[in-house]
Design a protein around this motif. Sequence first.
Motif, PDB file in Angstrom:
ATOM      1  N   THR A 192      -4.476 -32.451  -1.477  1.00  0.00           N
ATOM      2  CA  THR A 192      -3.645 -33.217  -0.547  1.00  0.00           C
ATOM      3  C   THR A 192      -4.492 -34.173   0.283  1.00  0.00           C
ATOM      4  O   THR A 192      -4.150 -35.350   0.455  1.00  0.00           O
ATOM      5  CB  THR A 192      -2.865 -32.272   0.388  1.00  0.00           C
ATOM      6  OG1 THR A 192      -2.004 -31.441  -0.397  1.00  0.00           O
ATOM      7  CG2 THR A 192      -2.024 -33.060   1.377  1.00  0.00           C
ATOM      8  N   HIS A 193      -5.603 -33.694   0.813  1.00  0.00           N
ATOM      9  CA  HIS A 193      -6.481 -34.540   1.627  1.00  0.00           C
ATOM     10  C   HIS A 193      -7.067 -35.671   0.798  1.00  0.00           C
ATOM     11  O   HIS A 193      -7.125 -36.824   1.249  1.00  0.00           O
ATOM     12  CB  HIS A 193      -7.605 -33.699   2.239  1.00  0.00           C
ATOM     13  CG  HIS A 193      -8.538 -34.498   3.095  1.00  0.00           C
ATOM     14  ND1 HIS A 193      -9.781 -34.899   2.664  1.00  0.00           N
ATOM     15  CD2 HIS A 193      -8.390 -35.002   4.352  1.00  0.00           C
ATOM     16  CE1 HIS A 193     -10.380 -35.601   3.610  1.00  0.00           C
ATOM     17  NE2 HIS A 193      -9.554 -35.685   4.647  1.00  0.00           N
ATOM     18  N   ARG A 236       0.399 -34.820  -6.315  1.00  0.00           N
ATOM     19  CA  ARG A 236      -0.133 -33.488  -6.013  1.00  0.00           C
ATOM     20  C   ARG A 236       0.465 -32.433  -6.937  1.00  0.00           C
ATOM     21  O   ARG A 236      -0.254 -31.585  -7.471  1.00  0.00           O
ATOM     22  CB  ARG A 236       0.144 -33.125  -4.553  1.00  0.00           C
ATOM     23  CG  ARG A 236      -0.366 -31.727  -4.176  1.00  0.00           C
ATOM     24  CD  ARG A 236      -0.098 -31.420  -2.719  1.00  0.00           C
ATOM     25  NE  ARG A 236       1.321 -31.449  -2.416  1.00  0.00           N
ATOM     26  CZ  ARG A 236       1.813 -31.435  -1.181  1.00  0.00           C
ATOM     27  NH1 ARG A 236       0.992 -31.399  -0.139  1.00  0.00           N
ATOM     28  NH2 ARG A 236       3.111 -31.456  -0.976  1.00  0.00           N
ATOM     29  N   GLU A 250       0.414 -45.387  -0.578  1.00  0.00           N
ATOM     30  CA  GLU A 250       1.504 -44.677  -1.249  1.00  0.00           C
ATOM     31  C   GLU A 250       2.369 -43.891  -0.267  1.00  0.00           C
ATOM     32  O   GLU A 250       1.901 -43.419   0.762  1.00  0.00           O
ATOM     33  CB  GLU A 250       0.962 -43.749  -2.336  1.00  0.00           C
ATOM     34  CG  GLU A 250       0.352 -44.506  -3.501  1.00  0.00           C
ATOM     35  CD  GLU A 250       0.371 -43.698  -4.795  1.00  0.00           C
ATOM     36  OE1 GLU A 250       0.865 -42.558  -4.783  1.00  0.00           O
ATOM     37  OE2 GLU A 250      -0.101 -44.228  -5.808  1.00  0.00           O
ATOM     38  N   THR A 251       3.643 -43.751  -0.614  1.00  0.00           N
ATOM     39  CA  THR A 251       4.590 -43.027   0.230  1.00  0.00           C
ATOM     40  C   THR A 251       4.389 -41.525   0.105  1.00  0.00           C
ATOM     41  O   THR A 251       3.713 -41.047  -0.811  1.00  0.00           O
ATOM     42  CB  THR A 251       6.035 -43.346  -0.187  1.00  0.00           C
ATOM     43  OG1 THR A 251       6.257 -42.864  -1.519  1.00  0.00           O
ATOM     44  CG2 THR A 251       6.295 -44.848  -0.135  1.00  0.00           C
ATOM     45  N   GLU A 252       5.021 -40.791   0.999  1.00  0.00           N
ATOM     46  CA  GLU A 252       4.949 -39.330   0.949  1.00  0.00           C
ATOM     47  C   GLU A 252       5.476 -38.804  -0.384  1.00  0.00           C
ATOM     48  O   GLU A 252       4.889 -37.913  -0.990  1.00  0.00           O
ATOM     49  CB  GLU A 252       5.766 -38.735   2.093  1.00  0.00           C
ATOM     50  CG  GLU A 252       5.812 -37.212   2.077  1.00  0.00           C
ATOM     51  CD  GLU A 252       6.816 -36.648   3.051  1.00  0.00           C
ATOM     52  OE1 GLU A 252       6.948 -35.411   3.110  1.00  0.00           O
ATOM     53  OE2 GLU A 252       7.483 -37.435   3.734  1.00  0.00           O
ATOM     54  N   GLY A 253       6.588 -39.376  -0.844  1.00  0.00           N
ATOM     55  CA  GLY A 253       7.173 -38.926  -2.098  1.00  0.00           C
ATOM     56  C   GLY A 253       6.252 -39.128  -3.280  1.00  0.00           C
ATOM     57  O   GLY A 253       6.123 -38.256  -4.152  1.00  0.00           O
ATOM     58  N   SER A 254       5.590 -40.282  -3.326  1.00  0.00           N
ATOM     59  CA  SER A 254       4.671 -40.580  -4.417  1.00  0.00           C
ATOM     60  C   SER A 254       3.454 -39.654  -4.381  1.00  0.00           C
ATOM     61  O   SER A 254       3.003 -39.163  -5.419  1.00  0.00           O
ATOM     62  CB  SER A 254       4.222 -42.040  -4.326  1.00  0.00           C
ATOM     63  OG  SER A 254       3.286 -42.345  -5.334  1.00  0.00           O
ATOM     64  N   LEU A 255       2.938 -39.418  -3.185  1.00  0.00           N
ATOM     65  CA  LEU A 255       1.791 -38.514  -3.043  1.00  0.00           C
ATOM     66  C   LEU A 255       2.167 -37.092  -3.455  1.00  0.00           C
ATOM     67  O   LEU A 255       1.376 -36.395  -4.099  1.00  0.00           O
ATOM     68  CB  LEU A 255       1.297 -38.518  -1.590  1.00  0.00           C
ATOM     69  CG  LEU A 255       0.647 -39.816  -1.091  1.00  0.00           C
ATOM     70  CD1 LEU A 255       0.363 -39.717   0.402  1.00  0.00           C
ATOM     71  CD2 LEU A 255      -0.634 -40.120  -1.855  1.00  0.00           C
ATOM     72  N   ALA A 256       3.379 -36.688  -3.109  1.00  0.00           N
ATOM     73  CA  ALA A 256       3.835 -35.345  -3.458  1.00  0.00           C
ATOM     74  C   ALA A 256       3.922 -35.174  -4.971  1.00  0.00           C
ATOM     75  O   ALA A 256       3.577 -34.120  -5.507  1.00  0.00           O
ATOM     76  CB  ALA A 256       5.189 -35.065  -2.816  1.00  0.00           C
ATOM     77  N   LYS A 257       4.364 -36.214  -5.683  1.00  0.00           N
ATOM     78  CA  LYS A 257       4.453 -36.154  -7.141  1.00  0.00           C
ATOM     79  C   LYS A 257       3.070 -36.045  -7.763  1.00  0.00           C
ATOM     80  O   LYS A 257       2.851 -35.290  -8.715  1.00  0.00           O
ATOM     81  CB  LYS A 257       5.184 -37.378  -7.681  1.00  0.00           C
ATOM     82  CG  LYS A 257       6.675 -37.352  -7.457  1.00  0.00           C
ATOM     83  CD  LYS A 257       7.363 -38.561  -8.080  1.00  0.00           C
ATOM     84  CE  LYS A 257       8.869 -38.503  -7.882  1.00  0.00           C
ATOM     85  NZ  LYS A 257       9.552 -39.680  -8.481  1.00  0.00           N
ATOM     86  N   TYR A 305      -4.448 -38.301   0.189  1.00  0.00           N
ATOM     87  CA  TYR A 305      -4.177 -39.035   1.432  1.00  0.00           C
ATOM     88  C   TYR A 305      -5.216 -40.124   1.661  1.00  0.00           C
ATOM     89  O   TYR A 305      -4.889 -41.255   2.043  1.00  0.00           O
ATOM     90  CB  TYR A 305      -4.176 -38.060   2.601  1.00  0.00           C
ATOM     91  CG  TYR A 305      -3.824 -38.692   3.932  1.00  0.00           C
ATOM     92  CD1 TYR A 305      -2.495 -38.812   4.332  1.00  0.00           C
ATOM     93  CD2 TYR A 305      -4.823 -39.161   4.778  1.00  0.00           C
ATOM     94  CE1 TYR A 305      -2.175 -39.396   5.547  1.00  0.00           C
ATOM     95  CE2 TYR A 305      -4.514 -39.757   5.993  1.00  0.00           C
ATOM     96  CZ  TYR A 305      -3.179 -39.869   6.378  1.00  0.00           C
ATOM     97  OH  TYR A 305      -2.871 -40.460   7.581  1.00  0.00           O
TER      98      TYR A 305
END
Length: 234
Positions: A57-58, A76, A67-74, A61
């Motif tokens: 995650t870090h 990860r 990138e958006t939160e949603g894109s980062l979540a995908k 980031y």
Amino acid sequence: MTSVHYGELLKRLGVDIDAETLQLALTHRSYAHEHPGTPHNERLEFLGDSVLGLAVTHELYVRFPEETEGSLAKRRAAVVSERSLARIARALGVGEHIRLGHGEELNRGAEKDSILSDTMEALFGATFMVCGPEVARDLVLRFTADLLDDAYVLGAGRDWKTEIQELAAAQGAGEIRYEVTATGPAHAREYESSILIGGEVRGVGIGSAKKQAERAAAEQAYHRMAEPTRAAGA
């Protein structure tokens, strides 16, 4: 298992973990079940899951500031997926060192994505306990950094069954139906799934589980149906 074998694995991992902790990280619950009183690796796996998640995650980031939160979540989800961790474990030769119960050995447990990925998390947890958070973080990133923008790996984090459903609806392609067949003995069953959209076979997938085969079929169908759309818009 001898200390020589431990040394070979530790060299690949690039960390210094004592033999007792490493053996614990490599002990599956099936082995402990057949050897009463023997601890297994599920607590280390629990810890390693958090170590892995925080490190990835870090890194995401920092690496992808736009990138958006949603894109980062995908991203990860793809990197910490069972498939990705099993891929890392196979590259390290972890499977040959896992202590399994006799029944799980007969079922080729050392080749299963689920067992390989869980053991990889246990190794991350063991590194955290013995070597500390910084060494554990470095270990995680050494084996996951290249996966953060790997197209093959990122595909693992996508919900292909939902995506093909949305695409088929947008294209008015018709009703979706899966047909699954199974072959092989119970301990080594293989599933083949066909996805029919509007009565036409649009994709075929194979996997060691029914859902895995369906996801593979959905992914193939998605690419086949999405490519003409992209080409027309080019």
